[in-house]
Design an enzyme around this catalytic site. Structure first.
Site, PDB file in Angstrom:
ATOM      1  N   HIS A  46       0.829  -1.214   0.000  1.00 17.33           N
ATOM      2  CA  HIS A  46       0.000   0.000   0.000  1.00 17.33           C
ATOM      3  C   HIS A  46       0.862   1.261   0.000  1.00 17.33           C
ATOM      4  O   HIS A  46       0.654   2.169  -0.835  1.00 17.33           O
ATOM      5  CB  HIS A  46      -0.903  -0.015   1.235  1.00 17.33           C
ATOM      6  CG  HIS A  46      -1.835   1.146   1.315  1.00 17.33           C
ATOM      7  ND1 HIS A  46      -3.103   1.115   0.795  1.00 17.33           N
ATOM      8  CD2 HIS A  46      -1.681   2.393   1.857  1.00 17.33           C
ATOM      9  CE1 HIS A  46      -3.696   2.281   0.992  1.00 17.33           C
ATOM     10  NE2 HIS A  46      -2.857   3.072   1.646  1.00 17.33           N
ATOM     11  N   GLU A  47       1.831   1.312   0.894  1.00 23.43           N
ATOM     12  CA  GLU A  47       2.669   2.507   0.993  1.00 23.43           C
ATOM     13  C   GLU A  47       3.588   2.658  -0.214  1.00 23.43           C
ATOM     14  O   GLU A  47       3.896   3.785  -0.621  1.00 23.43           O
ATOM     15  CB  GLU A  47       3.490   2.469   2.290  1.00 23.43           C
ATOM     16  CG  GLU A  47       2.663   2.469   3.560  1.00 23.43           C
ATOM     17  CD  GLU A  47       1.711   3.661   3.646  1.00 23.43           C
ATOM     18  OE1 GLU A  47       2.030   4.727   3.089  1.00 23.43           O
ATOM     19  OE2 GLU A  47       0.638   3.509   4.275  1.00 23.43           O
ATOM     20  N   HIS A 107       1.784   4.665  -2.877  1.00 21.09           N
ATOM     21  CA  HIS A 107       1.897   6.112  -2.650  1.00 21.09           C
ATOM     22  C   HIS A 107       3.297   6.613  -3.028  1.00 21.09           C
ATOM     23  O   HIS A 107       3.445   7.635  -3.715  1.00 21.09           O
ATOM     24  CB  HIS A 107       1.650   6.448  -1.175  1.00 21.09           C
ATOM     25  CG  HIS A 107       0.241   6.203  -0.712  1.00 21.09           C
ATOM     26  ND1 HIS A 107      -0.861   6.697  -1.379  1.00 21.09           N
ATOM     27  CD2 HIS A 107      -0.241   5.537   0.373  1.00 21.09           C
ATOM     28  CE1 HIS A 107      -1.960   6.356  -0.726  1.00 21.09           C
ATOM     29  NE2 HIS A 107      -1.617   5.638   0.334  1.00 21.09           N
TER      30      HIS A 107
END
Length: 458
Positions: free
Chosen positions: A22-23, A26
């Site tokens: 997920h990170e 980003h």
């Protein structure tokens, strides 16, 4: 203790993997949009390991593996040197900021696609949707289902195995009825049935929601050993305990769990004499049954049934291999099936969340970290392919939850960007900070509810 440690280990590995995915979404898009990334952290708290790359980004693994974050240069939270202002997140266009924020959930969806792709190429084992038993007076029996039938479709969607059948049935939660097609394995005759789902209770602690419909799939067998006792139930008041093995009922040998269940349901408010085996020693107890009213089919009529508040152990069949089918595909077909699974799971999760918000599904369906940890351990025990599928499911749920319009989540940030686009100027920092606090309180409340549900189940 070993099971607990194994569940915790697989939970930490799973959560760390999905947070990193997920990170990284980003991080990767932020870099492509020219944003200066100061820190990429997996976990919170004390640093266990850190390093820096040539662009000045610090990579950290922290002590508490319950999340992570990407810290980007932003004038709203720090003083930014003049030569770096064009690399600050807040100075990027609305489209770029939207892409950066959306990249986290999108990375979770792409990871799920890759996990299912690998699973289908390796080969996913499942069992045919064959019914080996039907619980008396259950939803399945009232619809006309009998032993030996095979479930072929749910609302027009083919169900060649039990996992596909479960998925399609769970999509119908909240509906009053659903049409299904079954076939008798001996005659091959196709029949249409209607399942009345108004009394489908997903809130109890059975190991398989098919059992709550009254269907015993060909992957399990009941044992007379108790695996769950409901709080304040007749069973708890009688002194029954988890692990007790029921040997005799009213001095007669217990021949099958289903016959015992039928006896309970036909005798509300009556007493049963149980002879049980507890840690190798015989114990005799008197079980005073309770009563409850249940609907009969779609007529609206109700009857009184007995209940005890117990669940038996459900173990895999010893000869399950003869019911197994393996789904293995080439790259093209595996990708097609993986994409379909991702879409089906996203649709099911969004539908479940919507029904939860609208009150069609009770809050006790929410599961927390304990449920995830147990699921991680169980799936890992079943093999690498099943663990991949588990990661895919949790990854999709993580992506969707992050898209909820709560200010503290990615969805909340996207909502602020949409409002900024409509207004022509950003939302004031005061309103945003207040919204973050409210969002945090609401999120913590959901976590508390999920943890309460976990402890009440296990």
């Amino acid at each position: 203790m070993i099971d607990l440690l194994w569940n915790m280990l697989t939970f930490i590995i799973s959560l760390t993997t999905l947070v990193a995915v997920h990170e990284f979404g980003h991080f990767w898009v932020a870099r492509r949009c020219g944003v200066y990334v100061e820190r990429f952290s997996i976990g919170f708290g004390k640093r266990l390991w850190s390093t820096k790359d040539a662009k000045g980004t610090e990579y950290i693994i922290a002590l508490i593996p319950l999340g992570g974050y990407v810290k980007m240069l932003d004038e709203r939270i720090q003083t930014v040197p003049l030569h770096l202002k064009n690399q600050a997140f807040n100075n990027k266009t609305i489209l770029q900021r939207t892409a950066i924020i959306s990249a986290g959930p999108l990375a979770n969806f792409l990871f799920a696609l890759l996990a299912w792709l690998c699973a289908f190429m390796i080969g996913v084992r499942d069992v045919r949707s064959l019914i080996i038993d039907v619980i008396p007076n259950s939803i399945a029996e009232k619809s006309g289902m009998i032993i030996g039938m095979e479930l072929k479709s749910v609302d027009g969607v083919k169900t060649p195995c039990w996992n596909s059948a479960r998925l399609e049935l769970l999509k119908k939660v909240g509906q009053q009825q659903v049409p299904v097609e079954v076939v008798m394995t001996k005659s091959g005759q196709l029949e249409k049935k209607i399942l009345d789902l108004r009394d489908w209770d997903l809130g109890n602690n059975s190991q398989d929601q098919l059992f709550n419909l009254g269907i015993m799939p060909c992957c399990y067998q009941f044992t007379p050993v108790l695996s769950h006792i409901a709080p304040n139930s007749p069973a708890e008041k009688a002194g029954l305990r988890i692990g007790d093995k029921i040997v005799r009922v009213n001095h007669d040998l217990l021949d099958s769990w289903l016959s015992f269940l039928t006896l309970i349901r036909k005798n509300p408010n009556q007493s049963l004499i149980l002879e049980i085996e507890r840690q190798g020693a015989p114990v005799t107890l008197t079980l005073k049954l309770g009563e409850k009213w249940v609907n009969i089919g779609r007529s609206g009529n109700r009857i009184q049934e007995g209940f005890a508040g117990i669940m038996p152990e459900m173990l895999p069949l010893k000869d399950i291999e003869r019911y197994e089918v393996t789904c293995r595909y080439n790259l093209y077909l595996a990708f097609s099936h993986a994409a379909q699974k991702v879409w089906e799971t996203i649709s099911l999760t969004v539908s479940a969340l919507t029904k939860l918000i609208l009150g069609k599904i009770p809050l006790n369906y929410l599961g927390g970290p304990i449920s995830i940890a147990i699921g991680a351990g169980a799936s890992a025990n079943n093999g690498f392919v099943y663990y991949l599928i588990f990661l895919a499911l949790i990854s999709i749920n993580l992506g969707i939850v992050n898209l909820l319009p709560l200010p503290i989540l990615d969805g909340g940030h996207l909502l602020f960007l949409a409002m900024e686009k409509c207004r022509g100027r950003p939302i004031s920092e005061k309103i945003q900070n207040l919204s973050y606090r409210i969002g945090l309180i609401f999120l913590l409340l959901l976590i508390v509810i999920a943890l309460y549900n976990d402890f009440s189940r296990f």
